[in-house]
Design a protein around this motif. Structure first.
Motif, short mmCIF file in Angstrom:
data_model
loop_
_atom_site.label_atom_id
_atom_site.label_comp_id
_atom_site.label_asym_id
_atom_site.label_seq_id
_atom_site.Cartn_x
_atom_site.Cartn_y
_atom_site.Cartn_z
N LEU A 172 1.00 -1.21 0.09
CA LEU A 172 -0.03 -0.05 -0.14
C LEU A 172 0.79 1.28 -0.17
O LEU A 172 1.82 1.41 0.64
CB LEU A 172 -0.77 0.09 1.00
CG LEU A 172 -1.99 -1.19 1.16
CD1 LEU A 172 -2.84 -0.93 2.58
CD2 LEU A 172 -2.71 -0.91 0.06
N ASP B 295 -0.73 6.74 -1.67
CA ASP B 295 -2.01 7.29 -2.40
C ASP B 295 -3.24 6.17 -2.31
O ASP B 295 -4.19 6.58 -2.24
CB ASP B 295 -1.55 7.16 -3.91
CG ASP B 295 -2.97 7.50 -4.80
OD1 ASP B 295 -3.57 8.53 -4.64
OD2 ASP B 295 -3.13 6.72 -5.73
N HIS B 296 -2.81 4.94 -2.01
CA HIS B 296 -3.83 3.81 -1.53
C HIS B 296 -4.61 4.55 -0.32
O HIS B 296 -5.67 4.39 -0.38
CB HIS B 296 -3.04 2.53 -1.22
CG HIS B 296 -2.51 1.91 -2.42
ND1 HIS B 296 -1.52 1.73 -2.78
CD2 HIS B 296 -3.48 1.16 -3.25
CE1 HIS B 296 -1.41 1.07 -3.97
NE2 HIS B 296 -2.26 0.49 -4.04
N HIS B 297 -3.83 4.77 0.55
CA HIS B 297 -4.62 5.37 1.81
C HIS B 297 -5.50 6.38 1.59
O HIS B 297 -6.62 6.37 2.28
CB HIS B 297 -3.57 5.57 3.08
CG HIS B 297 -3.91 6.06 3.90
ND1 HIS B 297 -4.85 5.19 5.15
CD2 HIS B 297 -4.06 7.25 4.81
CE1 HIS B 297 -5.06 5.98 6.21
NE2 HIS B 297 -4.60 7.18 6.00
N GLN B 298 -4.80 7.47 0.89
CA GLN B 298 -5.70 8.53 0.65
C GLN B 298 -7.11 8.28 -0.13
O GLN B 298 -7.91 8.75 -0.21
CB GLN B 298 -4.76 9.49 -0.24
CG GLN B 298 -4.80 10.89 0.45
CD GLN B 298 -4.02 11.64 -0.41
OE1 GLN B 298 -3.17 11.50 -1.35
NE2 GLN B 298 -3.95 13.19 -0.07
N SER B 299 -6.79 7.51 -1.10
CA SER B 299 -7.71 6.93 -2.35
C SER B 299 -9.13 6.40 -1.32
O SER B 299 -10.28 6.75 -1.47
CB SER B 299 -7.32 6.16 -3.24
OG SER B 299 -6.59 6.68 -4.08
N LEU B 300 -8.63 5.37 -0.25
CA LEU B 300 -9.81 4.79 0.65
C LEU B 300 -10.27 5.70 1.47
O LEU B 300 -11.46 5.88 1.43
CB LEU B 300 -8.77 3.72 1.46
CG LEU B 300 -9.79 2.89 2.13
CD1 LEU B 300 -10.78 1.95 1.63
CD2 LEU B 300 -8.76 1.96 2.89
N LYS B 301 -9.39 6.76 2.09
CA LYS B 301 -10.01 7.74 2.82
C LYS B 301 -11.00 8.62 2.07
O LYS B 301 -12.06 8.96 2.73
CB LYS B 301 -8.81 8.65 3.36
CG LYS B 301 -9.14 9.46 4.48
CD LYS B 301 -7.91 9.97 5.16
CE LYS B 301 -8.31 11.08 6.27
NZ LYS B 301 -7.18 11.58 6.85
N TRP C 196 -12.62 7.79 -0.58
CA TRP C 196 -13.74 6.99 -0.86
C TRP C 196 -14.86 6.82 0.34
O TRP C 196 -16.03 7.11 0.34
CB TRP C 196 -13.65 5.54 -1.31
CG TRP C 196 -14.79 4.74 -1.55
CD1 TRP C 196 -15.41 4.59 -2.62
CD2 TRP C 196 -15.12 3.55 -0.96
NE1 TRP C 196 -16.61 3.80 -2.36
CE2 TRP C 196 -16.15 3.07 -1.40
CE3 TRP C 196 -14.51 2.95 0.22
CZ2 TRP C 196 -16.91 1.84 -0.85
CZ3 TRP C 196 -15.11 1.83 0.83
CH2 TRP C 196 -16.38 1.31 0.13
N LEU C 197 -14.22 6.46 1.53
CA LEU C 197 -15.22 6.39 2.74
C LEU C 197 -15.70 7.76 3.10
O LEU C 197 -16.87 7.76 3.70
CB LEU C 197 -14.19 5.79 3.90
CG LEU C 197 -13.62 4.38 3.78
CD1 LEU C 197 -12.70 4.06 4.61
CD2 LEU C 197 -14.87 3.57 3.74
N ARG C 198 -14.91 8.94 2.69
CA ARG C 198 -15.26 10.21 3.06
C ARG C 198 -16.71 10.47 2.27
O ARG C 198 -17.76 10.92 2.73
CB ARG C 198 -14.37 11.26 3.11
CG ARG C 198 -14.91 12.56 3.52
CD ARG C 198 -14.91 12.83 5.02
NE ARG C 198 -14.10 12.04 5.81
CZ ARG C 198 -12.94 12.69 6.35
NH1 ARG C 198 -12.82 13.78 6.09
NH2 ARG C 198 -12.38 11.99 7.18
#
Length: 163
Positions: free
Chosen positions: A19, A22-28, A30-32
């Motif tokens: 990961l 960017d993976h973390h930011q993308s997931l964050k 999407w969740l937001r």
């Protein structure tokens, strides 16, 4: 099966090490977006039921038909609303019982039917749509017009990338 995979150099990487930021930011992100959508949707569902005694799916089906005065076939409604044909049939049955929609033979295919709003359906939807728009405006009133414009542009860009 484990979550390890050798990289090109033979080193073993576990799932977490693959990961990136960017993976973390993308997931964050999407969740937001999901969280905001669910909150607004839940509030609108509640208000529609309390004020008009109608469900969000029934309102959405009527909205689709309002945009297409010549009617839409059941399969087209299913595609547009991203639900199964069985769901569309059930919603249509309910609205038809209330004289808000009518099934009419499709002129292009006599085996198929299109669904149209009745005159009563047009009147009911117009009344609900005005109030619905006011609710949305109220829920998003604390976001500045500039921020709304920026969000619209960014989400439009995201939608293009996802297609």
């Amino acid at each position: 099966m484990d979550d390890t995979t050798p990289d090109n150099d033979g080193a073993v990487l576990d799932l977490a090490s693959r990961l990136t930021q960017d993976h973390h930011q993308s997931l964050k992100l999407w969740l937001r977006m999901l969280s905001c959508t669910v909150r607004i949707e839940n509030e609108i569902r509640s208000r529609l039921r309390t004020t008009f005694d109608i469900t969000l799916p029934r309102f959405d089906l009527m909205a689709q038909l309002e945009r297409h005065p010549d009617g839409l076939r059941m399969g087209e409604l299913s595609k547009r609303m991203m639900v199964t044909g069985g769901n569309i049939t059930g919603i249509t049955d309910q609205l038809e019982q209330e004289a808000l929609v009518v099934r009419v033979p499709d002129p292009k295919d006599r085996r198929a039917y299109s669904v149209k709003l009745t005159q009563e359906g047009h009147i009911a939807f117009a009344r609900m749509a005005v109030v619905h728009e006011e609710w949305i405006a109220d829920l998003l009133k604390d976001i500045s017009p500039d921020d709304k414009g920026q969000l619209i542009a960014l989400l439009s860009q995201m939608k293009q990338h996802l297609q």
